[in-house]
Design an enzyme around this catalytic site. Structure first.
Site, mmCIF file in Angstrom:
data_model
loop_
_atom_site.group_PDB
_atom_site.id
_atom_site.type_symbol
_atom_site.label_atom_id
_atom_site.label_comp_id
_atom_site.label_asym_id
_atom_site.label_seq_id
_atom_site.Cartn_x
_atom_site.Cartn_y
_atom_site.Cartn_z
ATOM 1 N N SER A 1 -1.930 18.426 -7.272
ATOM 2 C CA SER A 1 -2.841 17.844 -6.293
ATOM 3 C C SER A 1 -2.819 18.637 -4.989
ATOM 4 O O SER A 1 -3.857 18.846 -4.348
ATOM 5 C CB SER A 1 -2.460 16.381 -6.032
ATOM 6 O OG SER A 1 -3.405 15.747 -5.218
ATOM 7 N N HIS B 1 3.842 12.026 7.402
ATOM 8 C CA HIS B 1 4.364 12.968 6.413
ATOM 9 C C HIS B 1 5.709 13.553 6.857
ATOM 10 O O HIS B 1 6.277 14.392 6.147
ATOM 11 C CB HIS B 1 3.388 14.134 6.199
ATOM 12 C CG HIS B 1 2.191 13.805 5.369
ATOM 13 N ND1 HIS B 1 2.254 12.976 4.268
ATOM 14 C CD2 HIS B 1 0.894 14.219 5.463
ATOM 15 C CE1 HIS B 1 1.041 12.890 3.723
ATOM 16 N NE2 HIS B 1 0.215 13.620 4.420
ATOM 17 N N LYS C 1 0.072 14.336 -0.767
ATOM 18 C CA LYS C 1 -0.507 14.203 -2.105
ATOM 19 C C LYS C 1 0.370 13.375 -3.043
ATOM 20 O O LYS C 1 0.454 13.627 -4.233
ATOM 21 C CB LYS C 1 -0.805 15.577 -2.712
ATOM 22 C CG LYS C 1 -1.569 16.526 -1.811
ATOM 23 C CD LYS C 1 -2.799 15.876 -1.196
ATOM 24 C CE LYS C 1 -3.834 15.499 -2.252
ATOM 25 N NZ LYS C 1 -5.035 14.834 -1.634
ATOM 26 N N TYR D 1 4.073 6.404 -7.192
ATOM 27 C CA TYR D 1 2.657 6.473 -7.561
ATOM 28 C C TYR D 1 2.477 6.028 -9.004
ATOM 29 O O TYR D 1 1.505 5.338 -9.337
ATOM 30 C CB TYR D 1 2.204 7.929 -7.399
ATOM 31 C CG TYR D 1 0.732 8.183 -7.620
ATOM 32 C CD1 TYR D 1 -0.143 8.240 -6.547
ATOM 33 C CD2 TYR D 1 0.224 8.403 -8.899
ATOM 34 C CE1 TYR D 1 -1.494 8.494 -6.743
ATOM 35 C CE2 TYR D 1 -1.123 8.656 -9.104
ATOM 36 C CZ TYR D 1 -1.971 8.702 -8.013
ATOM 37 O OH TYR D 1 -3.309 8.950 -8.214
ATOM 38 N N THR E 1 -0.633 8.686 -0.516
ATOM 39 C CA THR E 1 -0.757 8.209 0.861
ATOM 40 C C THR E 1 -2.019 7.386 1.057
ATOM 41 O O THR E 1 -1.974 6.257 1.566
ATOM 42 C CB THR E 1 -0.780 9.392 1.840
ATOM 43 O OG1 THR E 1 0.215 10.346 1.473
ATOM 44 C CG2 THR E 1 -0.539 8.918 3.264
ATOM 45 N N TRP F 1 -3.946 5.907 -1.043
ATOM 46 C CA TRP F 1 -3.903 4.673 -1.827
ATOM 47 C C TRP F 1 -3.087 3.603 -1.108
ATOM 48 O O TRP F 1 -3.522 2.454 -0.973
ATOM 49 C CB TRP F 1 -3.318 4.976 -3.200
ATOM 50 C CG TRP F 1 -3.476 3.878 -4.213
ATOM 51 C CD1 TRP F 1 -4.057 2.649 -4.030
ATOM 52 C CD2 TRP F 1 -3.046 3.921 -5.569
ATOM 53 N NE1 TRP F 1 -4.019 1.931 -5.193
ATOM 54 C CE2 TRP F 1 -3.401 2.682 -6.165
ATOM 55 C CE3 TRP F 1 -2.408 4.884 -6.349
ATOM 56 C CZ2 TRP F 1 -3.123 2.388 -7.498
ATOM 57 C CZ3 TRP F 1 -2.129 4.594 -7.672
ATOM 58 C CH2 TRP F 1 -2.490 3.356 -8.240
#
Length: 296
Positions: A130, A100, A47, A184, A50, A52
């Site tokens: 998220s 991850h 979250k 992000y 990833t 994107w």
């Protein structure tokens, strides 16, 4: 009685994984995975952006030509190393590979400097929020009706992939000659600058028109409306409880954290992340920041 959240998980070398997606044999195989020089790994704590980055990079390699990737699911654009290794092996080079896994569980060849890594991170309060919603829509994870409980589980690493703090520290403290750290928040605020940085890192030269196409087709609204990227075709989610792609905004944490929860998290953050010098954006510049963490 066991913890319903941790009962959904199993531990591999101290890290919790979901039974329904991962298994011991697949995780053991990662160590000896053969990394190619032109492999590009997208590494993230869950979250953190990833999806994107998967969409964004697939468009960069397609030179902005959406028709090359629009009908390809994210799982196939950048398959997951730890859960889809056979698919990764069959992927046409240059390969985009998602993971991850923390640094210490990555392939030995990657840890030794082979390939390239784009590590995406997000301010942990937004990540936590998220992740909270992710747990509520994932069918085989315990629903989290109590946000306070989830805050403590996140801090105590009793969630899938374990500690955000350890995960991020691992990627910053271990040396790899070809790692690009992207946040992000930077992608949200100045995607032009991030696009330029990523293209330089990958040795890609795109025209202005191609760059504009990459940005447009990796926008939140476009991704949200494409079933190949919004995960609406994935059976592991209960979409009566919510959507996989919710808001895509910076600062959503303020709608969930109480003052006490925020201060508690700030204390843990300062203790666990001391010395790294990370400088997260906790809110959009147009709004007054409310986070009490002083990042140095």
């Amino acid at each position: 009685m066991g913890d319903p959240q941790t009962d959904c998980l199993f531990y591999f070398r101290g890290i919790p994984f979901m039974h329904q997606i991962y298994n011991m044999e697949g995780l053991e195989r990662v160590e000896d995975f053969e990394v190619m020089d032109d492999d590009v790994f997208i590494t993230t704590y869950p979250k953190s952006g990833t999806t994107w980055m998967q969409v964004f990079l697939s468009l960069v390699y397609a030179e902005g030509d959406e028709s090359q990737v629009k009908d390809i699911h994210n799982f196939d654009r950048a398959p997951w190393l730890e859960a889809m290794m056979d698919d990764v092996v069959k992927t046409k080079r240059p390969r985009l590979i998602s993971s991850h896994l923390p640094f210490n569980l990555q392939p030995r060849m990657l840890r030794e400097g082979k390939g390239k890594v784009i590590h995406v991170l997000r301010n942990p309060k937004d990540t936590l929020v998220s992740f909270y919603h992710f747990h509520n829509i994932t069918k085989f994870l315990e629903s989290q009706s109590d946000f306070q409980t989830f805050v403590e589980q996140f801090i105590d690493a009793k969630v899938f992939i374990g500690s955000w703090f350890d995960h991020v520290r691992g990627w910053f403290e271990n040396t790899h000659p070809n790692v690009l750290h992207v946040t992000y928040e930077d992608m949200t605020i100045d995607l032009d600058a991030v696009t330029k940085k990523v293209c330089e890192f990958l040795g890609k030269t795109l025209t202005k028109q191609q760059l504009e196409s990459v940005k447009h087709h990796s926008s939140f609204n476009i991704m949200r409306d494409n079933p190949k990227t919004n995960f609406s075709q994935v059976e592991m989610f209960d979409f009566e409880k919510g959507t996989f792609m919710r808001k895509g905004k910076v600062g959503d944490w303020k709608d969930y954290f109480t003052v006490a929860q925020s201060e508690r998290f700030d204390d843990v953050y300062r203790e666990r992340m001391v010395g790294l010098g990370l400088d997260f954006i906790w809110d959009l510049p147009a709004r007054k920041p409310t986070c009490s963490v002083e990042l140095v």
